[in-house]
Design a protein around this motif. Sequence first.
Motif, PDB file in Angstrom:
ATOM      1  N   ARG A 331     -95.586  26.671 -51.667  1.00 31.49           N
ATOM      2  CA  ARG A 331     -94.201  26.619 -52.141  1.00 31.49           C
ATOM      3  C   ARG A 331     -93.240  26.000 -51.127  1.00 31.49           C
ATOM      4  O   ARG A 331     -92.171  25.521 -51.505  1.00 31.49           O
ATOM      5  CB  ARG A 331     -93.720  28.037 -52.473  1.00 31.49           C
ATOM      6  CG  ARG A 331     -94.572  28.784 -53.464  1.00 31.49           C
ATOM      7  CD  ARG A 331     -94.565  28.100 -54.819  1.00 31.49           C
ATOM      8  NE  ARG A 331     -93.246  28.036 -55.410  1.00 31.49           N
ATOM      9  CZ  ARG A 331     -92.977  27.404 -56.555  1.00 31.49           C
ATOM     10  NH1 ARG A 331     -93.944  26.771 -57.205  1.00 31.49           N
ATOM     11  NH2 ARG A 331     -91.753  27.395 -57.034  1.00 31.49           N
ATOM     12  N   ALA A 355     -94.083  16.232 -58.193  1.00 31.77           N
ATOM     13  CA  ALA A 355     -93.291  16.122 -59.426  1.00 31.77           C
ATOM     14  C   ALA A 355     -94.112  15.461 -60.537  1.00 31.77           C
ATOM     15  O   ALA A 355     -94.032  15.854 -61.709  1.00 31.77           O
ATOM     16  CB  ALA A 355     -92.013  15.330 -59.154  1.00 31.77           C
ATOM     17  N   HIS A 359     -94.510  19.695 -61.328  1.00 31.75           N
ATOM     18  CA  HIS A 359     -93.807  20.728 -60.573  1.00 31.75           C
ATOM     19  C   HIS A 359     -92.336  20.357 -60.369  1.00 31.75           C
ATOM     20  O   HIS A 359     -91.997  19.188 -60.172  1.00 31.75           O
ATOM     21  CB  HIS A 359     -94.462  20.920 -59.200  1.00 31.75           C
ATOM     22  CG  HIS A 359     -95.881  21.364 -59.261  1.00 31.75           C
ATOM     23  ND1 HIS A 359     -96.243  22.665 -59.533  1.00 31.75           N
ATOM     24  CD2 HIS A 359     -97.053  20.669 -59.102  1.00 31.75           C
ATOM     25  CE1 HIS A 359     -97.565  22.762 -59.525  1.00 31.75           C
ATOM     26  NE2 HIS A 359     -98.078  21.569 -59.267  1.00 31.75           N
ATOM     27  N   ARG A 360     -91.479  21.366 -60.388  1.00 33.18           N
ATOM     28  CA  ARG A 360     -90.085  21.167 -59.998  1.00 33.18           C
ATOM     29  C   ARG A 360     -90.029  21.174 -58.473  1.00 33.18           C
ATOM     30  O   ARG A 360     -90.559  22.091 -57.838  1.00 33.18           O
ATOM     31  CB  ARG A 360     -89.172  22.260 -60.564  1.00 33.18           C
ATOM     32  CG  ARG A 360     -89.031  22.206 -62.080  1.00 33.18           C
ATOM     33  CD  ARG A 360     -87.945  23.169 -62.566  1.00 33.18           C
ATOM     34  NE  ARG A 360     -86.655  22.849 -61.975  1.00 33.18           N
ATOM     35  CZ  ARG A 360     -85.821  21.889 -62.422  1.00 33.18           C
ATOM     36  NH1 ARG A 360     -86.187  21.152 -63.463  1.00 33.18           N
ATOM     37  NH2 ARG A 360     -84.673  21.666 -61.845  1.00 33.18           N
ATOM     38  N   VAL A 361     -89.364  20.190 -57.880  1.00 34.10           N
ATOM     39  CA  VAL A 361     -89.386  20.001 -56.431  1.00 34.10           C
ATOM     40  C   VAL A 361     -87.972  19.798 -55.900  1.00 34.10           C
ATOM     41  O   VAL A 361     -87.163  19.086 -56.510  1.00 34.10           O
ATOM     42  CB  VAL A 361     -90.243  18.772 -56.042  1.00 34.10           C
ATOM     43  CG1 VAL A 361     -90.285  18.612 -54.521  1.00 34.10           C
ATOM     44  CG2 VAL A 361     -91.657  18.894 -56.607  1.00 34.10           C
ATOM     45  N   HIS A 362     -87.692  20.458 -54.773  1.00 29.48           N
ATOM     46  CA  HIS A 362     -86.449  20.190 -54.053  1.00 29.48           C
ATOM     47  C   HIS A 362     -86.800  19.547 -52.718  1.00 29.48           C
ATOM     48  O   HIS A 362     -87.551  20.108 -51.915  1.00 29.48           O
ATOM     49  CB  HIS A 362     -85.649  21.469 -53.807  1.00 29.48           C
ATOM     50  CG  HIS A 362     -84.340  21.202 -53.128  1.00 29.48           C
ATOM     51  ND1 HIS A 362     -83.253  20.698 -53.811  1.00 29.48           N
ATOM     52  CD2 HIS A 362     -83.944  21.324 -51.826  1.00 29.48           C
ATOM     53  CE1 HIS A 362     -82.240  20.544 -52.966  1.00 29.48           C
ATOM     54  NE2 HIS A 362     -82.649  20.910 -51.754  1.00 29.48           N
ATOM     55  N   MET A 382     -87.788  15.545 -62.071  1.00 29.32           N
ATOM     56  CA  MET A 382     -88.104  16.890 -61.600  1.00 29.32           C
ATOM     57  C   MET A 382     -87.706  17.124 -60.147  1.00 29.32           C
ATOM     58  O   MET A 382     -88.011  18.174 -59.581  1.00 29.32           O
ATOM     59  CB  MET A 382     -89.609  17.126 -61.737  1.00 29.32           C
ATOM     60  CG  MET A 382     -90.145  16.980 -63.143  1.00 29.32           C
ATOM     61  SD  MET A 382     -89.714  18.390 -64.187  1.00 29.32           S
ATOM     62  CE  MET A 382     -90.897  19.590 -63.577  1.00 29.32           C
ATOM     63  N   ILE A 383     -87.054  16.157 -59.507  1.00 27.45           N
ATOM     64  CA  ILE A 383     -86.744  16.267 -58.079  1.00 27.45           C
ATOM     65  C   ILE A 383     -85.241  16.329 -57.841  1.00 27.45           C
ATOM     66  O   ILE A 383     -84.482  15.540 -58.400  1.00 27.45           O
ATOM     67  CB  ILE A 383     -87.326  15.071 -57.289  1.00 27.45           C
ATOM     68  CG1 ILE A 383     -88.842  15.010 -57.454  1.00 27.45           C
ATOM     69  CG2 ILE A 383     -86.966  15.167 -55.816  1.00 27.45           C
ATOM     70  CD1 ILE A 383     -89.471  13.810 -56.785  1.00 27.45           C
ATOM     71  N   SER A 384     -84.823  17.279 -57.019  1.00 25.95           N
ATOM     72  CA  SER A 384     -83.432  17.331 -56.550  1.00 25.95           C
ATOM     73  C   SER A 384     -83.432  17.103 -55.045  1.00 25.95           C
ATOM     74  O   SER A 384     -84.422  17.367 -54.358  1.00 25.95           O
ATOM     75  CB  SER A 384     -82.796  18.683 -56.888  1.00 25.95           C
ATOM     76  OG  SER A 384     -83.536  19.753 -56.312  1.00 25.95           O
ATOM     77  N   ARG A 441     -85.030  28.837 -51.626  1.00 25.14           N
ATOM     78  CA  ARG A 441     -85.105  28.158 -52.923  1.00 25.14           C
ATOM     79  C   ARG A 441     -86.536  28.091 -53.443  1.00 25.14           C
ATOM     80  O   ARG A 441     -86.767  27.779 -54.617  1.00 25.14           O
ATOM     81  CB  ARG A 441     -84.554  26.735 -52.808  1.00 25.14           C
ATOM     82  CG  ARG A 441     -83.081  26.651 -52.510  1.00 25.14           C
ATOM     83  CD  ARG A 441     -82.611  25.206 -52.480  1.00 25.14           C
ATOM     84  NE  ARG A 441     -82.739  24.585 -53.789  1.00 25.14           N
ATOM     85  CZ  ARG A 441     -81.817  23.775 -54.312  1.00 25.14           C
ATOM     86  NH1 ARG A 441     -80.716  23.501 -53.643  1.00 25.14           N
ATOM     87  NH2 ARG A 441     -82.011  23.219 -55.498  1.00 25.14           N
ATOM     88  N   GLU A 444     -87.842  29.379 -56.846  1.00 26.74           N
ATOM     89  CA  GLU A 444     -87.640  28.701 -58.123  1.00 26.74           C
ATOM     90  C   GLU A 444     -88.322  27.339 -58.201  1.00 26.74           C
ATOM     91  O   GLU A 444     -88.617  26.855 -59.287  1.00 26.74           O
ATOM     92  CB  GLU A 444     -86.127  28.513 -58.380  1.00 26.74           C
ATOM     93  CG  GLU A 444     -85.328  29.805 -58.328  1.00 26.74           C
ATOM     94  CD  GLU A 444     -85.731  30.763 -59.446  1.00 26.74           C
ATOM     95  OE1 GLU A 444     -86.161  30.267 -60.506  1.00 26.74           O
ATOM     96  OE2 GLU A 444     -85.625  31.988 -59.237  1.00 26.74           O
ATOM     97  N   GLU A 445     -88.547  26.684 -57.065  1.00 23.88           N
ATOM     98  CA  GLU A 445     -89.121  25.340 -57.049  1.00 23.88           C
ATOM     99  C   GLU A 445     -89.835  25.107 -55.728  1.00 23.88           C
ATOM    100  O   GLU A 445     -89.593  25.812 -54.755  1.00 23.88           O
ATOM    101  CB  GLU A 445     -88.011  24.296 -57.256  1.00 23.88           C
ATOM    102  CG  GLU A 445     -86.862  24.444 -56.287  1.00 23.88           C
ATOM    103  CD  GLU A 445     -85.620  23.678 -56.720  1.00 23.88           C
ATOM    104  OE1 GLU A 445     -85.741  22.726 -57.518  1.00 23.88           O
ATOM    105  OE2 GLU A 445     -84.520  24.038 -56.260  1.00 23.88           O
TER     106      GLU A 445
END
Length: 591
Positions: A331, A355, A359-362, A382-384, A441, A444-445
């Motif tokens: 994670r 992504a 997967h959601r990725v930061h 999916m990326i921030s 974080r 959540e991601e």
Amino acid sequence: MGTAFDPHVMARTPYLFFTGKGGVGKTSTACATAVALADSGKRVLLVSTDPASNLQDVFGMELSNVPVSVGDIPNLYATNLDPVMAAEAYKAKVVEPYRGVLPDSVLATMEEQLSGACTVEIAAFDEFTALLTNEPLKSQYDYILFDTAPTGHTLRLLQLPTAWSGFLNESTHGASCLGPLAGLEAKKELYEQAVMTLSDPALTTLVLVTRPERTPLIEAARASAELQEIGIGNQTLLINGVLHSFTERDSVSTALYERQQYAMEHIPEAIQSLPRYQIPLASFNLTGIESLRHFFNSGQRNATDVPNATGPVSVPALSTLIEGLATDGIRVIFTMGKGGVGKTTVASAIAVGLAERGHRVHLSTTDPAAHLDQIFGEASGMISLSRIDPKVELERYQTEVISQNADSLDEEGLAFLEEDLRSPCTEEIAVFRAFADLVERSQEEIVVIDTAPTGHTLLLLDATQEYHKEVARSSGLIPNSVQQLLPRLRDPKETSVVIVTLAEATPVYEAARLETDLKRAGIPAKWWVINQSFAASGTTDPILKGRAEAEKAWIKQIVEFSSNHAVIIPWEAQEIAGYEQLKILGASKYQ
């Protein structure tokens, strides 16, 4: 385009600072300059102010904070300002006068306040200032050269004289109640003298070392402007690693030559007017005095000077690493390593690869000299993206602490607190808080963090054990993100460090030391990435083939270090930028 670099022409002041983006060759250039000046009969002192110093690797000898003679060169001396050792001495100097005078409980509190990264920085600055203002030392040498840390840390170090002087000038209560600032008022005149020395063009020259590439040149321009703002205006631009010719049928050398020429034709306006010098691309490892003596005319040597390494390169591609991280359910992912090895590009490719697997990725960076947006572009799908900006975090932290204490303090108490929060150390605390929130974080991601160059990164991670004490003292609260940070970092099921390196001596030594430090801190490091490899590129150009052959011994060592958890990225003809190129990089199946 620039003239060939000649140390004897450039060295016009007694103090020479070599600075620039990590990985551009500051240490090699500083060491080779020192050797050349000493060989000509000048007495030279070479000083490293980098928390992750590599002087000992280049010279092949142990160094300390006491100058020692280098090799068989009678006029050359070198010293490494070890911030940790300096911090222990600084702490003892502050605390010892009060032993037997103050209660043990008070002494324990003082020692706690003096145990964080702030003290390390102040102590290193203390020794740095002493060198700049030591007239007897200056009289012993014709030149004192500083091999400084990567740009973010260097700017911090060089700005400290102004920062501390400004803080002390504004102080109405003497030294701040922050423990690391104890006794600074007594050195006010010394710091002002250091500022004058740095700003005097007759005493100090700043050599901005860069590569003929877009990102390092942008970084050099930014550093130049910021240093101009604090009065360091006597600057020289040194472009290292220039390929002066190419092999027509070799796509790698052709692409490298064209990329370099384009970058040098589009040098940022802020540094176009600086005196400009070039150093040719070397085909050999820059370790040992004899190699350093050939550095400035390295174009005269080629692949025939490098012993042939047997066997082809056979290491899996980056996609193997990304699949492993996804399968293990990690994670929190860090990319770490020496500055300039490509941590940002690797972090971005990992984020895109995860992504693409749904997967959601930061994706974030803690590097003070961040350039994440230049490589990645805008966030997609999916990326921030985010960045920990020290100035923004400082303002946010100051506002928060003042707000929490506004009802419990009188006017004088608030004034004292506001003064406390203006100290340079407060910025480190603010950045640490933001770092802890970033890791949280991961609930959540997946969080992928492009970290700062090694020295700064380790100081930041070390702070997890110390800064919670300072946070509690300043605000009375320890956020949950701070309390949970160390357990998360030490959990191999949640966190993984990806060590990024080049197949060269200094980056590999640095990476090995980093892995040792991480193990000591209980933080897992499983994967290694060998980036920008000429050995994996298939080049036939004589200069680049020399570099490729030199890489193979280091690649073998990396595979052993990592217990076969190493992947390789070939040197790419195009600079990697944008989602689609990062997607291709992460999906490649090179073997």
